[in-house]
Design a protein around this motif. Structure first.
Motif, PDB file in Angstrom:
ATOM      1  N   ASN A  58       0.850  -1.180   0.000  1.00  7.67           N
ATOM      2  CA  ASN A  58       0.000   0.000   0.000  1.00  7.67           C
ATOM      3  C   ASN A  58       0.891   1.236   0.000  1.00  7.67           C
ATOM      4  N   GLU A  59       0.874   1.963  -1.101  1.00  8.56           N
ATOM      5  CA  GLU A  59       1.707   3.159  -1.263  1.00  8.56           C
ATOM      6  C   GLU A  59       3.178   2.856  -0.985  1.00  8.56           C
ATOM      7  N   LEU A  60       3.669   1.844  -1.661  1.00  4.19           N
ATOM      8  CA  LEU A  60       5.075   1.456  -1.579  1.00  4.19           C
ATOM      9  C   LEU A  60       5.881   2.015  -2.740  1.00  4.19           C
ATOM     10  N   PHE A  61       5.442   1.725  -3.961  1.00  8.95           N
ATOM     11  CA  PHE A  61       6.244   2.061  -5.135  1.00  8.95           C
ATOM     12  C   PHE A  61       6.393   3.566  -5.329  1.00  8.95           C
ATOM     13  N   ASP A  62       5.391   4.344  -4.871  1.00  9.78           N
ATOM     14  CA  ASP A  62       5.479   5.798  -5.041  1.00  9.78           C
ATOM     15  C   ASP A  62       6.583   6.414  -4.194  1.00  9.78           C
ATOM     16  N   ALA A  63       7.072   5.683  -3.178  1.00  7.71           N
ATOM     17  CA  ALA A  63       8.096   6.203  -2.276  1.00  7.71           C
ATOM     18  C   ALA A  63       9.510   5.793  -2.691  1.00  7.71           C
ATOM     19  N   LEU A  64       9.635   5.098  -3.810  1.00  4.80           N
ATOM     20  CA  LEU A  64      10.963   4.658  -4.257  1.00  4.80           C
ATOM     21  C   LEU A  64      11.655   5.756  -5.068  1.00  4.80           C
ATOM     22  N   PRO A  65      12.970   5.843  -4.965  1.00  4.38           N
ATOM     23  CA  PRO A  65      13.708   6.844  -5.747  1.00  4.38           C
ATOM     24  C   PRO A  65      13.512   6.664  -7.250  1.00  4.38           C
ATOM     25  N   VAL A  66      13.499   7.780  -7.964  1.00  3.76           N
ATOM     26  CA  VAL A  66      13.318   7.774  -9.414  1.00  3.76           C
ATOM     27  C   VAL A  66      14.362   8.676 -10.058  1.00  3.76           C
ATOM     28  N   HIS A  67      14.664   8.385 -11.309  1.00  6.25           N
ATOM     29  CA  HIS A  67      15.446   9.309 -12.119  1.00  6.25           C
ATOM     30  C   HIS A  67      14.507  10.339 -12.738  1.00  6.25           C
ATOM     31  N   SER A  68      15.048  11.468 -13.127  1.00  7.21           N
ATOM     32  CA  SER A  68      14.239  12.512 -13.758  1.00  7.21           C
ATOM     33  C   SER A  68      14.869  12.889 -15.092  1.00  7.21           C
ATOM     34  N   ILE A  69      14.042  12.900 -16.146  1.00  8.95           N
ATOM     35  CA  ILE A  69      14.532  13.257 -17.484  1.00  8.95           C
ATOM     36  C   ILE A  69      13.640  14.344 -18.077  1.00  8.95           C
ATOM     37  N   GLU A  70      14.148  14.984 -19.128  1.00  9.11           N
ATOM     38  CA  GLU A  70      13.418  16.076 -19.757  1.00  9.11           C
ATOM     39  C   GLU A  70      13.857  16.180 -21.220  1.00  9.11           C
ATOM     40  N   LYS A  71      12.965  16.638 -22.066  1.00 10.10           N
ATOM     41  CA  LYS A  71      13.299  16.844 -23.478  1.00 10.10           C
ATOM     42  C   LYS A  71      13.333  18.334 -23.775  1.00 10.10           C
ATOM     43  N   GLN A  72      14.481  18.803 -24.239  1.00 10.44           N
ATOM     44  CA  GLN A  72      14.647  20.212 -24.586  1.00 10.44           C
ATOM     45  C   GLN A  72      15.389  20.317 -25.913  1.00 10.44           C
ATOM     46  N   ASN A  73      14.854  21.149 -26.786  1.00 13.23           N
ATOM     47  CA  ASN A  73      15.490  21.362 -28.093  1.00 13.23           C
ATOM     48  C   ASN A  73      15.775  20.039 -28.799  1.00 13.23           C
TER      49      ASN A  73
END
Length: 358
Positions: free
Chosen positions: A152-167
């Protein structure tokens, strides 16, 4: 924590760390990480609420549903709760069985798995009256699992990478230090695991879009799925489907902080003192389940799941004279779970393996 983070960044290549490394440090560093510190995190004295904190109704509904599943499918009376927090949900489930399902209560084995030593201590204090409970910090202590495995609300608390698309270029977002402050910087995407994830999930970001990449979620799910021989895997969490991730409203991602019941968009504030969370990629878990031989039994909004599981049976007649009576409080809790502030993006994913009807 601020001193620890500065040392971690200054000792890292190019004096920067990924968002995944940042979250791992501020959430899970022993003794000083948010989830590892000895302090209230959930409820009025903490930083956020969950469905479990709305009285005992959520636990009672799950207990009733679990009892039905064990009988209907001849499942071994074993419950494995992954990411079990302070043990309140386990308490509510076991307390219901002690009242309503005494035969099941007498034979059930309830296993809790949580990496936080603070959580484990709270669990032991709360559940000391239940000898059928065992405690642990790592999934690896179980070579195989049979029964009902749930989170119950486990996976949302795991660390994530962050990416973005620019140009038209894919970038990864990193954390560094400038003028003694934690700040974001972006570099061309070079992480092969992230690139592989994007390809396997058929994800193509639009110009200006940001997204969290849940590599740890995939690793943990695969670890779980590979150990389950037969039974049910139940994931209760908030997240988006592939179609929802493509909606413009979600183009800036979902990573958020929660500090003293206030949402904080700058996730670099209050390191170690603030909960960090992101919406999970549900369709990824659905596809991974197929790879491991699971059958999807249900994928519902949490409100619809609760109705299907019998939450309306918990409503009781109330004369309205005492708003603080147990009946009045439970009825209010039911209403808040069904029509309150709980997002439509809370879902329940139910996957099975090797089930046989009783």
């Amino acid at each position: 924590m601020e001193k620890y983070m500065k040392q971690l960044i200054m000792n890292s290549p190019d004096q920067k760390i990924s968002f995944c490394e940042y979250m791992e440090a501020v959430l899970y560093t022993p003794e000083i990480g948010y989830y590892m510190r000895s302090r209230e995190k959930i409820g009025r004295e903490g930083d956020f609420y969950t469905s479990v904190n709305v009285g005992d109704v959520f636990g009672r509904v799950l207990a009733k549903w679990f009892a039905y599943l064990i009988k209907e499918y001849n499942l071994p009376p074993t419950i494995i709760e992954i990411g079990s927090g302070d043990g309140k949900l386990a308490y509510d489930i076991l307390h219901y069985w002690k009242e309503k399902e005494i035969q099941l209560f007498d034979c059930v084995e309830y296993r809790l798995v949580d990496r936080s030593l603070d959580h484990q201590q709270r669990q032991k204090e709360r559940l000391m009256a239940f000898p059928q409970v065992s405690f642990g910090g790592v999934l690896e202590q179980y070579s195989e699992l049979n029964g009902i495995v749930f989170s119950n609300e486990l996976f949302d608390a795991l660390p994530v990478h962050s990416i973005e698309k620019q140009n038209r270029e894919m970038l990864e977002v990193f954390v560094t230090i400038k003028n003694e402050m934690l700040i974001e910087i972006k570099s061309p995407l070079r992480n092969d695991k992230i690139i592989s994830y994007l390809e396997s999930q058929n994800i193509c970001l639009k110009e200006g879009q940001r997204m969290e990449i849940p590599l740890q979620m995939v690793e943990l799910y695969q670890n779980l799925a590979s150990r389950i021989q037969s039974g049910l895997l139940v994931t209760i969490d908030y997240g988006y489907t592939d179609e929802e991730w493509r909606q413009p409203i979600h183009c800036q991602g979902s990573l958020r902080g929660y500090y003293q019941h206030r949402m904080v968009r700058n996730v670099l504030e209050h390191p170690g003192k603030m909960d960090l969370t992101s919406h999970i990629h549900f369709d990824c878990l659905r596809r991974e389940g197929v790879k491991y031989g699971f059958v999807e039994e249900d994928f519902l909004q949490q409100q619809a799941f609760l109705v299907k599981a019998g939450i309306m049976d918990e409503l009781e007649e109330d004369n309205g004279l005492d708003p603080f009576s147990e009946t009045a409080k439970r009825n209010r809790a039911i209403r808040s779970l069904l029509v309150g502030g709980y997002s439509e993006y809370f879902r329940v994913l139910v996957q099975s393996k090797g089930l046989m009807n009783g």
